[in-house]
Design a protein around this motif. Structure first.
Motif, PDB file in Angstrom:
ATOM      1  N   MET A  54       0.835  -1.211   0.000  1.00  0.00           N
ATOM      2  CA  MET A  54       0.000   0.000   0.000  1.00  0.00           C
ATOM      3  C   MET A  54       0.867   1.257   0.000  1.00  0.00           C
ATOM      4  SD  MET A  54      -3.448  -0.204   0.328  1.00  0.00           S
ATOM      5  CE  MET A  54      -4.416   0.320   1.712  1.00  0.00           C
ATOM      6  N   ARG A  55       1.911   1.239   0.832  1.00  0.00           N
ATOM      7  CA  ARG A  55       2.779   2.413   0.925  1.00  0.00           C
ATOM      8  C   ARG A  55       3.499   2.680  -0.390  1.00  0.00           C
ATOM      9  NH1 ARG A  55       5.027   4.374   5.971  1.00  0.00           N
ATOM     10  NH2 ARG A  55       3.847   3.675   7.771  1.00  0.00           N
ATOM     11  N   MET A  56       3.905   1.617  -1.089  1.00  0.00           N
ATOM     12  CA  MET A  56       4.556   1.811  -2.387  1.00  0.00           C
ATOM     13  C   MET A  56       3.574   2.403  -3.390  1.00  0.00           C
ATOM     14  SD  MET A  56       7.278  -1.197  -3.163  1.00  0.00           S
ATOM     15  CE  MET A  56       6.517  -2.607  -2.425  1.00  0.00           C
ATOM     16  N   ILE A  57       2.326   1.927  -3.357  1.00  0.00           N
ATOM     17  CA  ILE A  57       1.329   2.436  -4.305  1.00  0.00           C
ATOM     18  C   ILE A  57       0.998   3.898  -3.986  1.00  0.00           C
ATOM     19  CG2 ILE A  57      -1.049   2.139  -5.144  1.00  0.00           C
ATOM     20  CD1 ILE A  57      -0.671  -0.885  -4.615  1.00  0.00           C
ATOM     21  N   ALA A 113     -18.657   5.165  -3.429  1.00  0.00           N
ATOM     22  CA  ALA A 113     -17.460   5.470  -4.226  1.00  0.00           C
ATOM     23  C   ALA A 113     -17.331   4.470  -5.381  1.00  0.00           C
ATOM     24  CB  ALA A 113     -16.213   5.445  -3.347  1.00  0.00           C
ATOM     25  N   LYS A 114     -17.612   3.190  -5.093  1.00  0.00           N
ATOM     26  CA  LYS A 114     -17.577   2.187  -6.159  1.00  0.00           C
ATOM     27  C   LYS A 114     -18.612   2.518  -7.233  1.00  0.00           C
ATOM     28  CE  LYS A 114     -17.404  -2.221  -5.110  1.00  0.00           C
ATOM     29  NZ  LYS A 114     -17.714  -3.489  -4.387  1.00  0.00           N
ATOM     30  N   ALA A 115     -19.798   2.922  -6.778  1.00  0.00           N
ATOM     31  CA  ALA A 115     -20.890   3.210  -7.721  1.00  0.00           C
ATOM     32  C   ALA A 115     -20.539   4.373  -8.646  1.00  0.00           C
ATOM     33  CB  ALA A 115     -22.171   3.513  -6.952  1.00  0.00           C
ATOM     34  N   ARG A 116     -19.739   5.340  -8.150  1.00  0.00           N
ATOM     35  CA  ARG A 116     -19.360   6.445  -9.038  1.00  0.00           C
ATOM     36  C   ARG A 116     -18.116   6.110  -9.863  1.00  0.00           C
ATOM     37  NH1 ARG A 116     -14.886   8.636  -6.867  1.00  0.00           N
ATOM     38  NH2 ARG A 116     -14.699   8.741  -4.598  1.00  0.00           N
ATOM     39  N   GLY A 117     -17.593   4.871  -9.704  1.00  0.00           N
ATOM     40  CA  GLY A 117     -16.514   4.424 -10.585  1.00  0.00           C
ATOM     41  C   GLY A 117     -15.119   4.471  -9.992  1.00  0.00           C
ATOM     42  N   ALA A 118     -15.013   4.683  -8.673  1.00  0.00           N
ATOM     43  CA  ALA A 118     -13.678   4.736  -8.060  1.00  0.00           C
ATOM     44  C   ALA A 118     -13.057   3.338  -8.019  1.00  0.00           C
ATOM     45  CB  ALA A 118     -13.765   5.300  -6.642  1.00  0.00           C
ATOM     46  N   ALA A 119     -11.741   3.289  -8.193  1.00  0.00           N
ATOM     47  CA  ALA A 119     -10.983   2.042  -8.017  1.00  0.00           C
ATOM     48  C   ALA A 119     -10.431   2.047  -6.602  1.00  0.00           C
ATOM     49  CB  ALA A 119      -9.851   1.972  -9.032  1.00  0.00           C
ATOM     50  N   ILE A 120     -10.772   1.003  -5.829  1.00  0.00           N
ATOM     51  CA  ILE A 120     -10.409   1.001  -4.412  1.00  0.00           C
ATOM     52  C   ILE A 120      -9.552  -0.205  -4.065  1.00  0.00           C
ATOM     53  CG2 ILE A 120     -11.318   1.032  -2.044  1.00  0.00           C
ATOM     54  CD1 ILE A 120     -13.893   2.246  -3.177  1.00  0.00           C
ATOM     55  N   LEU A 121      -8.458   0.065  -3.343  1.00  0.00           N
ATOM     56  CA  LEU A 121      -7.616  -1.020  -2.840  1.00  0.00           C
ATOM     57  C   LEU A 121      -7.590  -0.882  -1.319  1.00  0.00           C
ATOM     58  CD1 LEU A 121      -5.629  -3.334  -3.672  1.00  0.00           C
ATOM     59  CD2 LEU A 121      -3.797  -1.642  -3.476  1.00  0.00           C
ATOM     60  N   GLY A 122      -7.893  -1.972  -0.616  1.00  0.00           N
ATOM     61  CA  GLY A 122      -8.002  -1.832   0.831  1.00  0.00           C
ATOM     62  C   GLY A 122      -7.410  -2.975   1.618  1.00  0.00           C
ATOM     63  N   ILE A 123      -7.100  -2.696   2.879  1.00  0.00           N
ATOM     64  CA  ILE A 123      -6.745  -3.736   3.839  1.00  0.00           C
ATOM     65  C   ILE A 123      -7.867  -3.746   4.871  1.00  0.00           C
ATOM     66  CG2 ILE A 123      -5.084  -4.477   5.597  1.00  0.00           C
ATOM     67  CD1 ILE A 123      -2.927  -2.885   4.104  1.00  0.00           C
ATOM     68  N   PHE A 124      -8.533  -4.876   5.013  1.00  0.00           N
ATOM     69  CA  PHE A 124      -9.646  -4.989   5.961  1.00  0.00           C
ATOM     70  C   PHE A 124      -9.415  -6.214   6.825  1.00  0.00           C
ATOM     71  CE2 PHE A 124     -11.236  -3.323   1.951  1.00  0.00           C
ATOM     72  CZ  PHE A 124     -12.062  -2.275   2.293  1.00  0.00           C
ATOM     73  N   HIS A 125      -9.188  -6.027   8.124  1.00  0.00           N
ATOM     74  CA  HIS A 125      -9.134  -7.201   8.996  1.00  0.00           C
ATOM     75  C   HIS A 125     -10.534  -7.649   9.401  1.00  0.00           C
ATOM     76  CE1 HIS A 125      -4.695  -6.428   9.804  1.00  0.00           C
ATOM     77  NE2 HIS A 125      -4.797  -7.580   9.165  1.00  0.00           N
ATOM     78  N   ASP A 126     -11.472  -6.715   9.239  1.00  0.00           N
ATOM     79  CA  ASP A 126     -12.883  -6.950   9.538  1.00  0.00           C
ATOM     80  C   ASP A 126     -13.456  -7.816   8.385  1.00  0.00           C
ATOM     81  OD1 ASP A 126     -15.624  -6.657   9.686  1.00  0.00           O
ATOM     82  OD2 ASP A 126     -15.589  -4.480   9.930  1.00  0.00           O
TER      83      ASP A 126
END
Lengths: 227, 252
Positions: A51-54, A191-204
Protein backbone atom coordinates in the motif's frame (compact mmCIF):
# COMPACT_ATOMS: atom_id res chain seq x y z
CA UNK A 1 -7.01 2.44 -12.77
CA UNK A 2 -4.49 0.96 -10.31
CA UNK A 3 -2.07 -1.38 -12.02
CA UNK A 4 0.94 -3.04 -10.36
CA UNK A 5 3.36 -5.19 -12.37
CA UNK A 6 6.19 -7.32 -11.03
CA UNK A 7 6.92 -4.99 -8.13
CA UNK A 8 9.79 -5.70 -5.77
CA UNK A 9 11.37 -3.97 -2.83
CA UNK A 10 14.08 -4.46 -0.25
CA UNK A 11 15.30 -2.34 2.63
CA UNK A 12 19.02 -1.70 3.09
CA UNK A 13 19.92 -0.86 6.68
CA UNK A 14 23.14 1.12 6.19
CA UNK A 15 23.66 1.65 9.91
CA UNK A 16 23.17 -2.00 10.82
CA UNK A 17 25.97 -3.56 8.84
CA UNK A 18 24.32 -2.88 5.49
CA UNK A 19 21.80 -5.66 6.07
CA UNK A 20 19.52 -6.09 3.07
CA UNK A 21 15.97 -7.25 3.82
CA UNK A 22 13.94 -8.26 0.78
CA UNK A 23 10.28 -7.54 1.56
CA UNK A 24 8.50 -7.97 -1.75
CA UNK A 25 9.12 -9.76 -5.03
CA UNK A 26 6.99 -10.08 -8.14
CA UNK A 27 3.85 -8.38 -6.85
CA UNK A 28 1.21 -7.76 -9.50
CA UNK A 29 -2.40 -6.65 -9.23
CA UNK A 30 -4.99 -4.64 -11.08
CA UNK A 31 -7.97 -2.65 -9.82
CA UNK A 32 -10.48 -1.43 -12.38
CA UNK A 33 -12.99 1.43 -12.14
CA UNK A 34 -15.84 0.69 -9.73
CA UNK A 35 -13.93 -2.23 -8.27
CA UNK A 36 -12.76 -2.85 -4.71
CA UNK A 37 -9.85 -5.23 -4.16
CA UNK A 38 -8.83 -6.42 -0.70
CA UNK A 39 -5.24 -7.26 0.25
CA UNK A 40 -4.95 -10.29 2.50
CA UNK A 41 -2.11 -12.23 4.06
CA UNK A 42 -0.87 -12.70 7.59
CA UNK A 43 0.68 -9.92 9.61
CA UNK A 44 4.14 -9.06 8.25
CA UNK A 45 3.40 -10.46 4.79
CA UNK A 46 3.70 -7.00 3.23
CA UNK A 47 0.17 -5.65 2.84
CA UNK A 48 1.07 -2.25 4.28
CA UNK A 49 4.39 -2.16 2.41
CA UNK A 50 2.56 -2.69 -0.88
CA UNK A 51 0.00 0.00 0.00
CA UNK A 52 2.78 2.41 0.93
CA UNK A 53 4.56 1.81 -2.39
CA UNK A 54 1.33 2.44 -4.30
CA UNK A 55 0.87 5.65 -2.33
CA UNK A 56 4.43 6.73 -3.17
CA UNK A 57 5.43 6.71 0.50
CA UNK A 58 7.94 3.86 -0.04
CA UNK A 59 10.20 3.73 -3.07
CA UNK A 60 9.75 0.69 -5.27
CA UNK A 61 12.88 -1.35 -6.01
CA UNK A 62 11.83 -2.55 -9.46
CA UNK A 63 8.63 -3.03 -11.43
CA UNK A 64 5.80 -0.72 -12.34
CA UNK A 65 2.92 1.06 -10.57
CA UNK A 66 0.48 2.91 -12.79
CA UNK A 67 -2.25 5.08 -11.25
CA UNK A 68 -4.81 6.35 -13.79
CA UNK A 69 -2.14 6.12 -16.48
CA UNK A 70 0.70 7.79 -14.52
CA UNK A 71 3.81 5.70 -13.82
CA UNK A 72 4.80 6.08 -10.18
CA UNK A 73 8.09 4.16 -10.20
CA UNK A 74 10.83 6.71 -10.88
CA UNK A 75 8.32 9.59 -11.03
CA UNK A 76 9.32 13.14 -10.12
CA UNK A 77 8.20 14.09 -6.60
CA UNK A 78 5.88 16.77 -7.91
CA UNK A 79 4.19 14.26 -10.21
CA UNK A 80 3.44 12.17 -7.10
CA UNK A 81 2.24 15.27 -5.25
CA UNK A 82 -0.12 16.09 -8.11
CA UNK A 83 -1.37 12.51 -8.27
CA UNK A 84 -2.13 12.56 -4.53
CA UNK A 85 -3.85 15.92 -4.78
CA UNK A 86 -6.07 15.09 -7.75
CA UNK A 87 -6.36 11.36 -8.24
CA UNK A 88 -5.18 9.16 -5.40
CA UNK A 89 -7.00 9.42 -2.07
CA UNK A 90 -5.65 7.69 1.00
CA UNK A 91 -7.15 6.80 4.38
CA UNK A 92 -4.40 5.75 6.77
CA UNK A 93 -4.88 4.26 10.21
CA UNK A 94 -3.32 7.23 11.90
CA UNK A 95 -4.29 10.86 11.80
CA UNK A 96 -1.29 13.13 11.40
CA UNK A 97 -2.33 16.78 11.66
CA UNK A 98 -1.09 20.11 12.87
CA UNK A 99 -2.18 20.78 16.42
CA UNK A 100 -4.89 23.44 16.80
CA UNK A 101 -6.33 23.15 13.28
CA UNK A 102 -10.12 22.57 13.62
CA UNK A 103 -11.50 19.20 12.50
CA UNK A 104 -13.64 20.83 9.80
CA UNK A 105 -10.55 22.44 8.23
CA UNK A 106 -8.60 19.18 8.45
CA UNK A 107 -11.37 17.51 6.44
CA UNK A 108 -11.75 20.45 4.01
CA UNK A 109 -8.01 20.62 3.29
CA UNK A 110 -7.91 18.25 0.28
CA UNK A 111 -10.58 20.42 -1.38
CA UNK A 112 -8.78 23.67 -0.51
CA UNK A 113 -5.61 22.24 -2.07
CA UNK A 114 -7.60 21.72 -5.27
CA UNK A 115 -8.67 25.36 -5.22
CA UNK A 116 -12.24 24.87 -3.97
CA UNK A 117 -13.49 28.11 -2.33
CA UNK A 118 -13.39 28.01 1.48
CA UNK A 119 -17.16 28.19 2.04
CA UNK A 120 -17.89 25.32 -0.35
CA UNK A 121 -15.02 23.18 0.99
CA UNK A 122 -16.23 23.69 4.57
CA UNK A 123 -19.83 22.91 3.64
CA UNK A 124 -18.77 19.61 2.05
CA UNK A 125 -16.53 18.80 5.01
CA UNK A 126 -19.39 19.48 7.45
CA UNK A 127 -21.67 17.23 5.44
CA UNK A 128 -19.22 14.33 5.84
CA UNK A 129 -18.57 15.01 9.53
CA UNK A 130 -22.34 14.96 10.00
CA UNK A 131 -22.72 11.69 8.10
CA UNK A 132 -19.94 10.15 10.17
CA UNK A 133 -21.67 11.19 13.40
CA UNK A 134 -18.97 13.53 14.68
CA UNK A 135 -20.88 15.79 17.12
CA UNK A 136 -21.22 19.34 15.79
CA UNK A 137 -19.63 20.79 18.93
CA UNK A 138 -16.34 19.04 17.98
CA UNK A 139 -16.13 20.44 14.44
CA UNK A 140 -14.31 23.60 15.51
CA UNK A 141 -11.86 21.71 17.76
CA UNK A 142 -8.54 20.12 16.86
CA UNK A 143 -8.91 16.35 16.33
CA UNK A 144 -5.66 15.79 18.28
CA UNK A 145 -7.82 15.61 21.42
CA UNK A 146 -10.45 13.29 19.91
CA UNK A 147 -10.94 9.62 20.80
CA UNK A 148 -9.40 6.96 18.53
CA UNK A 149 -12.69 6.25 16.78
CA UNK A 150 -13.40 9.94 16.24
CA UNK A 151 -9.90 10.52 14.82
CA UNK A 152 -10.40 7.64 12.46
CA UNK A 153 -13.69 9.07 11.24
CA UNK A 154 -12.02 12.46 10.65
CA UNK A 155 -9.43 10.60 8.58
CA UNK A 156 -12.16 8.84 6.61
CA UNK A 157 -14.01 12.12 6.02
CA UNK A 158 -10.74 13.59 4.68
CA UNK A 159 -10.32 10.69 2.27
CA UNK A 160 -13.90 10.89 0.94
CA UNK A 161 -14.41 14.67 0.82
CA UNK A 162 -13.07 14.82 -2.74
CA UNK A 163 -14.35 12.16 -5.21
CA UNK A 164 -10.88 10.67 -5.84
CA UNK A 165 -10.83 8.29 -8.85
CA UNK A 166 -8.52 5.94 -6.88
CA UNK A 167 -8.64 5.23 -3.16
CA UNK A 168 -6.33 3.38 -0.77
CA UNK A 169 -7.97 2.33 2.49
CA UNK A 170 -5.94 0.97 5.40
CA UNK A 171 -8.29 -0.65 7.93
CA UNK A 172 -11.09 1.90 7.47
CA UNK A 173 -13.48 0.18 9.90
CA UNK A 174 -10.94 -0.91 12.52
CA UNK A 175 -12.05 0.97 15.64
CA UNK A 176 -15.61 1.89 14.73
CA UNK A 177 -18.91 0.97 16.35
CA UNK A 178 -21.64 -0.78 14.33
CA UNK A 179 -23.41 2.44 13.37
CA UNK A 180 -20.30 4.19 12.04
CA UNK A 181 -18.97 1.03 10.44
CA UNK A 182 -22.19 0.95 8.41
CA UNK A 183 -21.67 4.60 7.35
CA UNK A 184 -18.13 3.85 6.17
CA UNK A 185 -19.19 0.75 4.23
CA UNK A 186 -21.92 2.84 2.57
CA UNK A 187 -19.34 5.50 1.64
CA UNK A 188 -17.19 2.79 0.06
CA UNK A 189 -20.18 1.42 -1.86
CA UNK A 190 -21.05 4.93 -3.08
CA UNK A 191 -17.46 5.47 -4.23
CA UNK A 192 -17.58 2.19 -6.16
CA UNK A 193 -20.89 3.21 -7.72
CA UNK A 194 -19.36 6.45 -9.04
CA UNK A 195 -16.51 4.42 -10.58
CA UNK A 196 -13.68 4.74 -8.06
CA UNK A 197 -10.98 2.04 -8.02
CA UNK A 198 -10.41 1.00 -4.41
CA UNK A 199 -7.62 -1.02 -2.84
CA UNK A 200 -8.00 -1.83 0.83
CA UNK A 201 -6.75 -3.74 3.84
CA UNK A 202 -9.65 -4.99 5.96
CA UNK A 203 -9.13 -7.20 9.00
CA UNK A 204 -12.88 -6.95 9.54
CA UNK A 205 -13.87 -10.08 7.53
CA UNK A 206 -17.62 -9.37 7.16
CA UNK A 207 -16.79 -5.83 5.94
CA UNK A 208 -14.26 -7.28 3.49
CA UNK A 209 -16.81 -9.79 2.19
CA UNK A 210 -19.38 -7.07 1.69
CA UNK A 211 -17.34 -4.45 -0.23
CA UNK A 212 -14.53 -6.40 -1.92
CA UNK A 213 -15.04 -7.83 -5.39
CA UNK A 214 -11.76 -9.75 -5.28
CA UNK A 215 -8.98 -10.56 -2.82
CA UNK A 216 -5.24 -10.59 -3.49
CA UNK A 217 -3.06 -12.64 -1.16
CA UNK A 218 0.31 -10.91 -0.79
CA UNK A 219 1.93 -13.98 0.82
CA UNK A 220 2.70 -15.19 -2.73
CA UNK A 221 5.05 -12.23 -3.22
CA UNK A 222 6.71 -12.25 0.21
CA UNK A 223 10.35 -13.34 -0.31
CA UNK A 224 11.23 -16.43 1.70
CA UNK A 225 7.64 -16.96 2.73
CA UNK A 226 5.99 -18.16 -0.44
CA UNK A 227 4.14 -21.37 0.24
CA UNK B 1 3.12 22.76 -17.85
CA UNK B 2 4.61 25.86 -16.25
CA UNK B 3 8.35 26.49 -15.85
CA UNK B 4 10.35 26.30 -12.60
CA UNK B 5 10.40 29.57 -10.66
CA UNK B 6 13.96 28.87 -9.51
CA UNK B 7 16.59 26.68 -11.17
CA UNK B 8 19.93 25.93 -9.54
CA UNK B 9 22.80 24.14 -11.28
CA UNK B 10 26.27 23.23 -10.03
CA UNK B 11 26.24 25.72 -7.19
CA UNK B 12 29.40 25.87 -5.07
CA UNK B 13 30.50 28.12 -2.22
CA UNK B 14 33.93 27.73 -0.61
CA UNK B 15 35.49 29.34 2.41
CA UNK B 16 39.12 29.10 1.38
CA UNK B 17 39.87 25.41 1.12
CA UNK B 18 36.77 24.47 3.10
CA UNK B 19 33.56 23.61 1.27
CA UNK B 20 30.44 25.55 2.25
CA UNK B 21 28.28 23.72 -0.25
CA UNK B 22 29.01 22.10 -3.60
CA UNK B 23 27.36 20.33 -6.51
CA UNK B 24 23.92 21.72 -5.66
CA UNK B 25 21.28 21.41 -8.36
CA UNK B 26 17.48 21.49 -8.19
CA UNK B 27 14.34 23.06 -9.64
CA UNK B 28 11.68 24.75 -7.53
CA UNK B 29 8.23 24.93 -9.09
CA UNK B 30 5.57 27.58 -8.45
CA UNK B 31 3.57 26.82 -5.31
CA UNK B 32 6.08 24.23 -4.11
CA UNK B 33 7.65 24.09 -0.64
CA UNK B 34 11.18 22.66 -0.55
CA UNK B 35 12.65 21.69 2.80
CA UNK B 36 16.42 21.52 3.36
CA UNK B 37 17.52 19.51 6.40
CA UNK B 38 20.88 18.47 7.83
CA UNK B 39 22.88 18.90 11.00
CA UNK B 40 24.62 22.14 11.97
CA UNK B 41 27.49 22.81 9.59
CA UNK B 42 26.01 20.72 6.78
CA UNK B 43 25.90 23.79 4.53
CA UNK B 44 22.16 24.33 4.46
CA UNK B 45 22.26 27.93 5.68
CA UNK B 46 25.21 28.71 3.37
CA UNK B 47 23.14 27.39 0.47
CA UNK B 48 20.12 29.48 1.47
CA UNK B 49 22.14 32.68 1.72
CA UNK B 50 23.76 31.99 -1.68
CA UNK B 51 20.32 31.52 -3.22
CA UNK B 52 18.99 34.70 -1.63
CA UNK B 53 22.04 36.62 -2.82
CA UNK B 54 23.48 37.34 0.62
CA UNK B 55 26.65 35.45 -0.33
CA UNK B 56 28.24 35.03 -3.71
CA UNK B 57 28.89 31.45 -4.85
CA UNK B 58 32.18 30.62 -6.61
CA UNK B 59 30.52 28.48 -9.25
CA UNK B 60 27.15 27.54 -10.60
CA UNK B 61 24.04 29.13 -12.03
CA UNK B 62 20.86 30.38 -10.35
CA UNK B 63 17.95 31.23 -12.64
CA UNK B 64 14.87 32.99 -11.24
CA UNK B 65 11.88 33.24 -13.53
CA UNK B 66 14.17 32.90 -16.56
CA UNK B 67 16.66 35.54 -15.31
CA UNK B 68 20.28 34.80 -14.37
CA UNK B 69 20.45 35.94 -10.74
CA UNK B 70 24.24 35.86 -10.43
CA UNK B 71 24.72 38.01 -13.54
CA UNK B 72 22.17 40.54 -12.32
CA UNK B 73 23.19 44.07 -11.32
CA UNK B 74 23.12 44.56 -7.54
CA UNK B 75 20.36 47.18 -7.83
CA UNK B 76 18.21 44.74 -9.73
CA UNK B 77 18.80 41.98 -7.18
CA UNK B 78 17.93 44.35 -4.35
CA UNK B 79 14.74 45.33 -6.11
CA UNK B 80 13.81 41.64 -6.35
CA UNK B 81 14.60 41.16 -2.66
CA UNK B 82 12.19 44.02 -1.83
CA UNK B 83 9.37 42.91 -4.06
CA UNK B 84 9.15 39.36 -5.42
CA UNK B 85 11.38 37.70 -2.83
CA UNK B 86 11.18 37.54 0.93
CA UNK B 87 13.60 36.28 3.57
CA UNK B 88 12.42 35.14 6.99
CA UNK B 89 15.31 35.04 9.46
CA UNK B 90 15.59 32.64 12.37
CA UNK B 91 15.90 35.53 14.79
CA UNK B 92 13.08 37.97 14.20
CA UNK B 93 15.29 40.88 15.25
CA UNK B 94 17.48 40.26 12.17
CA UNK B 95 14.48 40.76 9.92
CA UNK B 96 12.69 43.53 11.82
CA UNK B 97 13.54 47.11 12.67
CA UNK B 98 13.34 47.00 16.43
CA UNK B 99 13.28 50.79 16.88
CA UNK B 100 10.08 51.49 14.97
CA UNK B 101 6.45 50.42 15.55
CA UNK B 102 4.89 47.17 14.37
CA UNK B 103 2.79 49.11 11.86
CA UNK B 104 5.87 50.87 10.50
CA UNK B 105 7.68 47.56 10.15
CA UNK B 106 4.93 46.31 7.87
CA UNK B 107 4.39 49.64 6.11
CA UNK B 108 8.08 50.17 5.44
CA UNK B 109 8.34 47.30 3.00
CA UNK B 110 5.29 48.59 1.16
CA UNK B 111 6.83 52.08 0.97
CA UNK B 112 9.98 50.53 -0.48
CA UNK B 113 7.85 49.40 -3.39
CA UNK B 114 6.45 52.88 -3.92
CA UNK B 115 3.32 53.03 -1.71
CA UNK B 116 2.91 56.49 -0.16
CA UNK B 117 -0.71 57.01 0.93
CA UNK B 118 -0.68 56.95 4.76
CA UNK B 119 -4.27 55.81 5.19
CA UNK B 120 -3.85 52.90 2.80
CA UNK B 121 -0.50 51.90 4.31
CA UNK B 122 -2.03 51.81 7.77
CA UNK B 123 -5.07 49.87 6.56
CA UNK B 124 -2.82 47.29 4.91
CA UNK B 125 -0.66 47.05 8.01
CA UNK B 126 -3.77 46.43 10.13
CA UNK B 127 -4.98 43.82 7.66
CA UNK B 128 -1.64 41.98 7.86
CA UNK B 129 -1.38 42.18 11.65
CA UNK B 130 -4.80 40.57 11.67
CA UNK B 131 -3.70 37.83 9.25
CA UNK B 132 -0.77 36.92 11.48
CA UNK B 133 -3.03 37.14 14.54
CA UNK B 134 -1.51 40.20 16.18
CA UNK B 135 -4.18 42.38 17.84
CA UNK B 136 -4.44 45.66 15.94
CA UNK B 137 -4.31 47.61 19.20
CA UNK B 138 -0.59 46.72 19.20
CA UNK B 139 0.08 48.49 15.88
CA UNK B 140 1.93 51.41 17.50
CA UNK B 141 4.01 49.23 19.86
CA UNK B 142 7.61 48.47 19.05
CA UNK B 143 8.57 44.82 18.44
CA UNK B 144 10.78 44.99 21.56
CA UNK B 145 7.52 44.86 23.54
CA UNK B 146 6.44 41.64 21.74
CA UNK B 147 6.99 38.01 22.73
CA UNK B 148 9.28 35.84 20.55
CA UNK B 149 6.34 34.22 18.77
CA UNK B 150 4.71 37.60 18.07
CA UNK B 151 7.98 39.00 16.75
CA UNK B 152 8.27 36.05 14.38
CA UNK B 153 4.69 36.57 13.15
CA UNK B 154 5.41 40.28 12.67
CA UNK B 155 8.50 39.41 10.63
CA UNK B 156 6.34 37.18 8.44
CA UNK B 157 3.77 39.96 7.97
CA UNK B 158 6.53 42.41 7.04
CA UNK B 159 7.88 39.95 4.49
CA UNK B 160 4.61 38.89 2.91
CA UNK B 161 2.81 42.25 2.73
CA UNK B 162 4.24 42.96 -0.73
CA UNK B 163 2.88 39.66 -2.07
CA UNK B 164 6.23 37.98 -2.85
CA UNK B 165 6.44 34.90 -5.07
CA UNK B 166 9.51 33.27 -3.56
CA UNK B 167 10.17 33.07 0.17
CA UNK B 168 13.40 31.93 1.85
CA UNK B 169 13.05 30.80 5.46
CA UNK B 170 15.93 30.04 7.80
CA UNK B 171 14.76 28.02 10.84
CA UNK B 172 11.55 30.09 11.14
CA UNK B 173 10.30 28.10 14.14
CA UNK B 174 13.68 27.65 15.84
CA UNK B 175 13.81 28.91 19.40
CA UNK B 176 10.02 29.13 19.77
CA UNK B 177 7.91 27.25 22.31
CA UNK B 178 6.28 24.15 20.89
CA UNK B 179 2.78 25.61 21.31
CA UNK B 180 3.85 28.75 19.44
CA UNK B 181 5.52 26.64 16.73
CA UNK B 182 2.28 24.81 15.88
CA UNK B 183 0.43 28.10 15.53
CA UNK B 184 3.14 29.53 13.30
CA UNK B 185 3.21 26.40 11.13
CA UNK B 186 -0.56 26.54 10.70
CA UNK B 187 -0.30 30.18 9.72
CA UNK B 188 2.50 29.53 7.24
CA UNK B 189 0.68 26.63 5.66
CA UNK B 190 -2.44 28.71 5.09
CA UNK B 191 -0.44 31.59 3.60
CA UNK B 192 1.55 29.28 1.31
CA UNK B 193 -1.67 27.76 -0.02
CA UNK B 194 -3.70 30.95 -0.32
CA UNK B 195 -0.92 33.09 -1.85
CA UNK B 196 0.53 30.26 -3.96
CA UNK B 197 4.00 30.94 -2.52
CA UNK B 198 7.10 29.02 -3.52
CA UNK B 199 9.19 28.43 -0.41
CA UNK B 200 12.65 27.17 0.46
CA UNK B 201 12.79 26.39 4.16
CA UNK B 202 15.96 25.43 6.02
CA UNK B 203 15.51 23.65 9.33
CA UNK B 204 16.93 20.85 11.44
CA UNK B 205 13.43 19.96 12.66
CA UNK B 206 12.10 16.95 10.74
CA UNK B 207 8.58 17.43 12.17
CA UNK B 208 8.47 20.93 10.67
CA UNK B 209 9.37 19.74 7.17
CA UNK B 210 6.93 16.84 7.37
CA UNK B 211 4.10 19.28 8.00
CA UNK B 212 5.22 22.04 5.65
CA UNK B 213 7.41 20.78 2.80
CA UNK B 214 6.32 18.96 -0.36
CA UNK B 215 9.86 17.97 -1.16
CA UNK B 216 13.01 17.46 0.88
CA UNK B 217 16.76 17.75 0.35
CA UNK B 218 19.10 16.20 2.91
CA UNK B 219 22.54 17.82 3.22
CA UNK B 220 25.74 16.52 4.75
CA UNK B 221 29.20 18.09 4.56
CA UNK B 222 28.07 20.63 1.98
CA UNK B 223 26.52 18.11 -0.38
CA UNK B 224 22.97 16.93 -1.06
CA UNK B 225 22.98 13.23 -0.15
CA UNK B 226 19.32 12.51 -0.83
CA UNK B 227 16.26 14.27 -2.16
CA UNK B 228 12.66 13.34 -2.87
CA UNK B 229 9.09 13.56 -1.70
CA UNK B 230 9.14 14.61 1.97
CA UNK B 231 7.23 11.69 3.49
CA UNK B 232 9.07 9.20 1.28
CA UNK B 233 12.51 10.48 2.35
CA UNK B 234 11.47 10.40 6.01
CA UNK B 235 9.67 7.02 5.95
CA UNK B 236 11.91 5.15 3.48
CA UNK B 237 15.30 6.91 3.60
CA UNK B 238 17.84 5.48 1.15
CA UNK B 239 21.12 7.10 2.22
CA UNK B 240 23.01 6.01 5.33
CA UNK B 241 23.09 9.55 6.71
CA UNK B 242 19.33 10.09 6.22
CA UNK B 243 18.64 6.76 7.93
CA UNK B 244 20.76 7.89 10.86
CA UNK B 245 19.06 11.29 10.96
CA UNK B 246 15.54 9.82 10.91
CA UNK B 247 16.29 7.09 13.44
CA UNK B 248 17.89 9.59 15.82
CA UNK B 249 14.70 11.59 16.37
CA UNK B 250 13.35 11.10 19.88
CA UNK B 251 9.77 9.86 19.91
CA UNK B 252 7.33 11.79 22.07
Amino acid sequence: MISVENLSKSFTLHNQGGTVIPVMAGASLHVGPGECVGLVGQSGAGKSTLMRMIQGNYLAGAGSIRIAGTELVGAEPRAVTRLRRETLGHVSQFLRVLPRVPAVDVVAEPLRALGTPEAEARARAECLLWRLNIPRRLWSLSPTTFSGGEQQRVNIARGFVHPFPCLLLDEPTASLDALNREVVLTLIEEAKARGAAILGIFHDAPARDRVCDRLVDVTACTPGRAA
Amino acid sequence: MSAPILSVRGLERRYGARIGCTGIGFDLWPGEVLGIVGESGSGKSTLLSCLAGHQRPEAGRVTYDGRDVLAMAETERRRLARTEWAYVHQHARDGLRMGVSAGANVGERLMATGARHYGRLRAQAIDWLDRVEIDQTRIDDRPTAFSGGMQQRLQIARNLVTGPRLVFMDEPTGGLDVSVQARLLDLLRGLVRDMGLSVIIVTHDLAVVRLLADRLMVMKSGRVVEQGLTDQVLDDPQHAYTQLLVSSVLQV
